[in-house]
Design an enzyme around this catalytic site. Structure first.
Site, PDB file in Angstrom:
ATOM      1  N   LYS A 162      -7.476   1.767  -3.307  1.00  0.00           N
ATOM      2  CA  LYS A 162      -7.072   1.230  -1.991  1.00  0.00           C
ATOM      3  C   LYS A 162      -7.330   2.268  -0.885  1.00  0.00           C
ATOM      4  O   LYS A 162      -7.793   1.942   0.206  1.00  0.00           O
ATOM      5  CB  LYS A 162      -5.587   0.831  -2.054  1.00  0.00           C
ATOM      6  CG  LYS A 162      -4.994   0.363  -0.755  1.00  0.00           C
ATOM      7  CD  LYS A 162      -5.559  -0.948  -0.265  1.00  0.00           C
ATOM      8  CE  LYS A 162      -4.955  -1.350   1.062  1.00  0.00           C
ATOM      9  NZ  LYS A 162      -5.716  -2.423   1.703  1.00  0.00           N
TER      10      LYS A 162
ATOM     11  N   THR B  22       0.852  -1.194   0.000  1.00  0.00           N
ATOM     12  CA  THR B  22       0.000   0.000   0.000  1.00  0.00           C
ATOM     13  C   THR B  22       0.885   1.241   0.000  1.00  0.00           C
ATOM     14  O   THR B  22       1.690   1.438   0.924  1.00  0.00           O
ATOM     15  CB  THR B  22      -0.923   0.033   1.234  1.00  0.00           C
ATOM     16  OG1 THR B  22      -1.661  -1.181   1.271  1.00  0.00           O
ATOM     17  CG2 THR B  22      -1.880   1.203   1.173  1.00  0.00           C
TER      18      THR B  22
ATOM     19  N   LYS C  39      -0.543   4.724   8.626  1.00  0.00           N
ATOM     20  CA  LYS C  39       0.157   5.147   7.390  1.00  0.00           C
ATOM     21  C   LYS C  39      -0.870   5.442   6.285  1.00  0.00           C
ATOM     22  O   LYS C  39      -0.816   6.486   5.637  1.00  0.00           O
ATOM     23  CB  LYS C  39       1.098   4.019   6.959  1.00  0.00           C
ATOM     24  CG  LYS C  39       1.502   4.008   5.494  1.00  0.00           C
ATOM     25  CD  LYS C  39       2.297   2.760   5.125  1.00  0.00           C
ATOM     26  CE  LYS C  39       1.506   1.472   5.092  1.00  0.00           C
ATOM     27  NZ  LYS C  39       1.067   0.943   3.851  1.00  0.00           N
TER      28      LYS C  39
END
Ligand code: NAP
Length: 291
Positions: free
Chosen positions: A172, A97, A240
């Site tokens: 995502k 990611t 994150k």
């Protein structure tokens, strides 16, 4: 199968994902910064490369499943890095990611070297990775996605075509915004019920018996009941991702009030030493601030 697949990143996700590639009949070599973590794959018959460069020289396609942008860039660069060994015409698939901006930059970086890139983060955690049931969010040239779809489908049940490189990562971010909010919502609700004197067991049974029953909540029910948070999706990763999401929201102007609120809670979790716990451990932060 003749395709030679290199896989870098033997973490929570990378081990089961690469095992499924091996079980799917592909030739596989793996590589990891901490080399001992390659052991489960080697035991099953995979080969090993000592450096990303060595892996890139051997493989037709290299898959990355690393912490984030810094880890990806460090793996690409340097004397023993991937780029030092990757001949033009080969393909890199990044399933880590990263932010959409980083994915776009990576695409440019690779196309300058006549390398192909698929931006392919995944939706789903440890269990779907073990079951080969991830949802793969692919961005890149449609013909390249078509070419590698059979390989991707060893790790996932579905490949979603999101557009150009960067759009897989944008999807995502879209999914993980909801994920971060839903997890915090479940924890907030269970903590609220417990404060009312209800047991976590009864609360979870009630939630899972009604319209809010969903695989995510079902997966986390033991964590809610026991207060133990073994990492499936570490809290440091959702923090994150929410940081990337807030940056994207800033650029696009999208309103993300709940995103801002839950980011602060996950960040507090980092400060309280919960980085490597599952992100459901945000419940302990809610418990603390309830006092
Ligand atoms: P993880 O268990 O923490 O594994 C991270 C991997 O990255 C390890 O192989 C680690 O190597 C490597 N790494 C970290 N920094 C590095 C560096 N500077 N240079 C080279 N390698 C480095 O992570 P994970 O849970 O498998 O997640 C991997 C990615 O998938 C993340 O981007 C995460 O956001 C995403 N993701 C995770 C889940 C989940 O449920 N876990 C679900 C969907 C997506 P070492 O072993 O040497 O530390």
């Amino acid at each position: 199968m003749n395709l030679k697949v290199g896989f870098i990143g033997m973490g929570i996700m990378g081990v089961p994902m690469s095992l499924n590639i091996l079980k799917g009949g592909y030739q596989l070599r793996v590589c990891n910064r901490s080399a001992d973590k390659c052991a489960p794959l080697i035991r099953e018959g995979a080969g090993k490369a000592d450096t990303p460069k060595e892996l890139a020289e051997w493989a037709d396609v290299v898959i990355l499943m690393l912490t984030g942008p810094e880890a990806v860039q460090e793996t690409l660069d340097g004397e023993h890095g991937l780029l030092a060994g990757m001949a033009s015409g080969k393909t890199l698939i990044n399933m880590s990611t990263v932010s959409p901006a980083f994915a776009k930059e990576l695409n440019q970086q690779l196309s300058r070297r006549s390398l192909f890139f698929i931006d392919a983060p995944v939706s789903g955690s440890k269990k779907p990775a073990e079951d080969g049931a991830l949802v793969i969010l692919a961005g890149g040239l449609p013909e390249k996605i078509d070419e590698f779809e059979p390989l991707l489908l060893k790790m996932g049940k579905k490949v979603v075509r999101c557009g150009q490189a960067g759009q897989g990562s944008a999807m995502k971010m879209t999914v993980n915004l909801l994920l971060g909010i839903m997890m915090e919502g479940l924890c907030e609700s269970v903590n609220f019920g417990e404060r009312c004197g209800l047991s976590a067991e009864t609360i979870m049974d009630t939630i899972l018996s009604g319209a809010m029953n969903c695989p995510l909540f079902a997966l986390k029910q033991d964590m809610m009941k026991t207060g133990n948070f073994p990492p499936q999706f570490p809290l440091k990763h959702i923090t994150k991702d929410l940081r990337f999401i807030l940056n994207v929201a800033d650029e696009t102007g999208a309103a993300v009030p709940a995103g801002h609120a839950v980011f602060q809670l996950y960040r507090q979790g980092m400060g309280k030493g919960l980085s490597d716990s599952d992100f459901a451990a945000v419940k302990t932060i809610l418990e603390k601030i309830s006092d």
